[in-house]
Design a protein around this motif. Structure first.
Motif, PDB file in Angstrom:
ATOM      1  N   LEU A  47     -38.163  28.869 -48.485  1.00  0.00           N
ATOM      2  CA  LEU A  47     -38.946  29.787 -49.312  1.00  0.00           C
ATOM      3  C   LEU A  47     -38.040  30.569 -50.249  1.00  0.00           C
ATOM      4  O   LEU A  47     -38.407  30.844 -51.396  1.00  0.00           O
ATOM      5  CB  LEU A  47     -39.747  30.738 -48.421  1.00  0.00           C
ATOM      6  CG  LEU A  47     -40.850  30.095 -47.579  1.00  0.00           C
ATOM      7  CD1 LEU A  47     -41.535  31.148 -46.726  1.00  0.00           C
ATOM      8  CD2 LEU A  47     -41.877  29.388 -48.453  1.00  0.00           C
ATOM      9  N   LEU A  52     -44.725  35.883 -52.753  1.00  0.00           N
ATOM     10  CA  LEU A  52     -44.945  34.468 -52.429  1.00  0.00           C
ATOM     11  C   LEU A  52     -46.286  33.935 -52.922  1.00  0.00           C
ATOM     12  O   LEU A  52     -46.600  32.774 -52.658  1.00  0.00           O
ATOM     13  CB  LEU A  52     -44.862  34.269 -50.904  1.00  0.00           C
ATOM     14  CG  LEU A  52     -43.532  34.637 -50.229  1.00  0.00           C
ATOM     15  CD1 LEU A  52     -43.646  34.453 -48.728  1.00  0.00           C
ATOM     16  CD2 LEU A  52     -42.398  33.794 -50.777  1.00  0.00           C
ATOM     17  N   ILE A  78     -46.002  30.674 -54.903  1.00  0.00           N
ATOM     18  CA  ILE A  78     -44.963  29.761 -54.436  1.00  0.00           C
ATOM     19  C   ILE A  78     -45.403  28.304 -54.570  1.00  0.00           C
ATOM     20  O   ILE A  78     -44.580  27.392 -54.639  1.00  0.00           O
ATOM     21  CB  ILE A  78     -44.593  30.097 -52.971  1.00  0.00           C
ATOM     22  CG1 ILE A  78     -43.205  29.561 -52.619  1.00  0.00           C
ATOM     23  CG2 ILE A  78     -45.628  29.554 -52.002  1.00  0.00           C
ATOM     24  CD1 ILE A  78     -42.104  30.366 -53.221  1.00  0.00           C
ATOM     25  N   ALA A  81     -46.278  28.409 -46.876  1.00  0.00           N
ATOM     26  CA  ALA A  81     -45.987  29.656 -46.155  1.00  0.00           C
ATOM     27  C   ALA A  81     -46.277  29.514 -44.668  1.00  0.00           C
ATOM     28  O   ALA A  81     -45.523  29.997 -43.816  1.00  0.00           O
ATOM     29  CB  ALA A  81     -46.804  30.805 -46.749  1.00  0.00           C
ATOM     30  N   TYR A 118     -43.546  27.465 -42.912  1.00  0.00           N
ATOM     31  CA  TYR A 118     -42.275  28.150 -42.673  1.00  0.00           C
ATOM     32  C   TYR A 118     -42.455  29.472 -41.938  1.00  0.00           C
ATOM     33  O   TYR A 118     -41.633  30.383 -42.064  1.00  0.00           O
ATOM     34  CB  TYR A 118     -41.551  28.364 -44.002  1.00  0.00           C
ATOM     35  CG  TYR A 118     -41.142  27.057 -44.645  1.00  0.00           C
ATOM     36  CD1 TYR A 118     -40.264  26.191 -44.004  1.00  0.00           C
ATOM     37  CD2 TYR A 118     -41.656  26.674 -45.885  1.00  0.00           C
ATOM     38  CE1 TYR A 118     -39.900  24.991 -44.590  1.00  0.00           C
ATOM     39  CE2 TYR A 118     -41.295  25.468 -46.469  1.00  0.00           C
ATOM     40  CZ  TYR A 118     -40.420  24.630 -45.813  1.00  0.00           C
ATOM     41  OH  TYR A 118     -40.053  23.445 -46.383  1.00  0.00           O
ATOM     42  N   GLU A 174     -44.769  32.121 -41.907  1.00  0.00           N
ATOM     43  CA  GLU A 174     -45.126  33.423 -42.458  1.00  0.00           C
ATOM     44  C   GLU A 174     -46.305  34.038 -41.698  1.00  0.00           C
ATOM     45  O   GLU A 174     -47.053  33.338 -41.014  1.00  0.00           O
ATOM     46  CB  GLU A 174     -45.477  33.295 -43.945  1.00  0.00           C
ATOM     47  CG  GLU A 174     -44.271  33.142 -44.840  1.00  0.00           C
ATOM     48  CD  GLU A 174     -43.318  34.321 -44.760  1.00  0.00           C
ATOM     49  OE1 GLU A 174     -43.779  35.462 -44.855  1.00  0.00           O
ATOM     50  OE2 GLU A 174     -42.110  34.087 -44.565  1.00  0.00           O
TER      51      GLU A 174
END
Length: 519
Positions: free
Chosen positions: A318, A366, A369, A389, A392, A394
């Motif tokens: 990210l 984000l 993103i 997101a 990874y 979030e």
């Protein structure tokens, strides 16, 4: 004569022996007397020492007895004092209890008198209550005769009328409260948004599709072009950027819709000009090195951005995507600047509303993103960003805010509408975006995507401001005859599916290379 001498000698020997014994006996007696005298002296000294020690011990015993007696007397006195204090406290408590007992007896007598008085008053009240009930029943009978209704019917009518009146008043008050709350909420919302915007200063849109590369002299232009234009063609093929060499003094224009490609071309050209060795093989080597350097810079930009914003624990992928935003634009607005601005707006607005500003800032950074993925996807950038997101790790609130900022999914957390509002604020402010630029960039991107959709196509670059499309195919998958057919098919598809001014030239390049290394 000899006999006499012998006798004389014998007599002398005898006398010597006798004299020796006498002397020895005398010496022995003398030593015995000395020993006895010494023993007497030692005995006297011992007696004196014993007497001295006895007296010292007696003194010590007396002193210890005195100290123990003093301590004992002190302890006895302390105990006597405590006993006296305890006796005094007990006497005081006894006096206090006696006083309380006397007061309690007095209070009981007073309570008995009050109770008798109350009983008399209760009897009077009961008598009056009985009289009032009789009078009330009499009045009710009279009212029933006059009104023609029973008491229960009159009560139900009264309750119904009061209920209707109360409901009407309650509805009016409720509507007033709702109107006042709406007005106050609108004022507060406008106040929060205005304060948020005023506390954040951002740049205007500065992105474009052209970069000017300055030269020390016009002589370098010939080296850049190369013999029969081979250097400039190699540079354009390696970078996907259109190099415009015109009459502009000491300058070359780099034209491409992708800022990342333009930056790679600019840095590569700068290295080549500084080095002086400009030929196709060197150009490809320098472009590849520059591309790797840009990837490192992208990671550094991402790390610097999250540090500046105070965001911690962001996954490295990210962070890298955040860095890639620096070389992307959204409607002419730099995507990284837009995301930073949105993050700051979200943090300020969340703080004004009493929410978690760090979580809101994270979601604001984000939210776009999905516009910088490593691979193209059919999902919208909001859904793709939410997917990345979530992948990874979030927070679910951040994932929902990313997915819902274009109303593609339902908002489930409070920060989701904040991100949506701040995204609109950042994009709608004066000077933030240029719609025409975004349409142009989208058309260029669609051109390249259309070409890469065909099998065997390795790369596709739209150059000359979209007036030419260069398609590089794999030589082992596409033959020369298929290259001609591919060029025609791409041109026909562009003509039928896209709207564009002027005309677009489609060039298909098929190249076979054989490379060996001599060691």
């Amino acid at each position: 004569m000899d006999l006499f001498i012998i006798v004389y000698i014998l007599v002398g020997i005898v006398l010597g022996v006798i004299a020796g014994k006498f002397i020895f006996a005398r010496n022995t007696q003398q030593k015995i007397d000395e020993a006895e005298l010494q023993a007497k002296n030692i005995l006297k000294e011992a007696e004196l020492k014993a007497e001295t020690i006895r007296k010292e011990k007696e003194l010590e015993a007396k002193e210890r007895f005195v100290s123990l007696k003093a301590a004992h007397d002190k302890e006895v006195n302390e105990r006597n004092r405590k006993l006296s204090e305890a006796e005094n406290r007990i006497k005081q408590k006894e006096q206090s209890l006696s006083q309380k007992e006397a007061n309690a007896e007095k209070q009981i007598k007073e309570n008995d008198a009050i109770k008798e008085n109350l009983n008399r008053q209760i009897e009077l009240v009961n008598k009056k209550r009985t009289e009032l009930e009789k009078h009330q029943e009499e009045h009710i009978r009279r009212l029933e005769k006059i009104a023609g209704l029973s008491a229960e019917e009159a009560k139900s009518h009264l309750v119904e009328s009061l209920k209707n009146e109360a409901q009407t008043q309650a509805i009016g008050i409720q509507q007033e409260i709702i109107d006042e709350a709406k007005l106050k909420a609108n004022k507060e919302a406008r106040k929060i948004i205005i304060q948020t915007i005023q506390r954040t200063a951002a740049e205007q849109a500065i992105e474009n599709s052209i970069t000017v590369f300055n030269l020390e002299s016009d002589e370098v232009k010939g080296q850049i072009i190369g013999r029969e234009g081979r250097n400039i063609r190699a540079l354009e093929a390696a970078t996907g950027v259109d190099l415009i060499v015109d009459d502009t003094p000491e300058a070359i224009l780099l034209s491409c819709f992708d800022p990342l490609r333009r930056e790679i071309a600019r840095l590569s050209l700068q290295r080549l000009v500084t080095d002086g060795r400009i030929h196709p093989a060197r150009i490809e080597e320098v472009v590849e090195k520059t591309r790797k350097q840009i990837e490192e810079q992208v990671m550094e930009i991402g790390e610097r951005t999250v540090i500046d914003l105070g965001i911690h624990g962001l996954h490295k992928e990210l962070v890298r995507m955040v860095g890639r935003m620096r070389y992307r634009s959204s409607y002419g607005q730099n995507l990284l600047m837009h995301s930073r601005e949105t993050a700051n707006l979200c943090a300020i607005m969340a703080a004004e509303l009493g929410l978690n500003p760090k979580l809101a800032k994270r979601a604001g950074l984000l939210h776009d993103i999905g516009k910088v993925p490593d691979e193209e996807s059919e999902l919208s950038h909001a859904l793709l960003g939410a997917k990345l997101a979530e992948k990874y790790g979030e927070n679910p609130a951040v994932v929902n805010a990313i997915a819902a900022h274009h109303d593609e999914v339902e908002m489930q957390y409070v920060i989701s509408p904040i991100v949506q509002a701040c995204d609109a604020i950042s994009g709608a402010r004066p000077g933030a975006r240029r719609e025409i630029m975004q349409q142009y960039l989208q058309r260029i991107k669609d051109l390249e995507n259309l070409a890469t959709s065909y099998p065997g196509v390795e790369k596709a670059y739209a150059i000359q401001a979209g007036r030419e499309l260069r398609v590089i195919v794999e030589s082992d998958k596409v033959s020369d005859q298929e290259s001609d057919k591919l060029s025609f098919e791409i041109a026909q598809k562009i003509q039928t599916e896209m709207t564009f001014p002027g005309q677009i030239k489609v060039t298909v390049i098929r190249e076979k290379r054989a490379v060996n290394v001599a060691r």
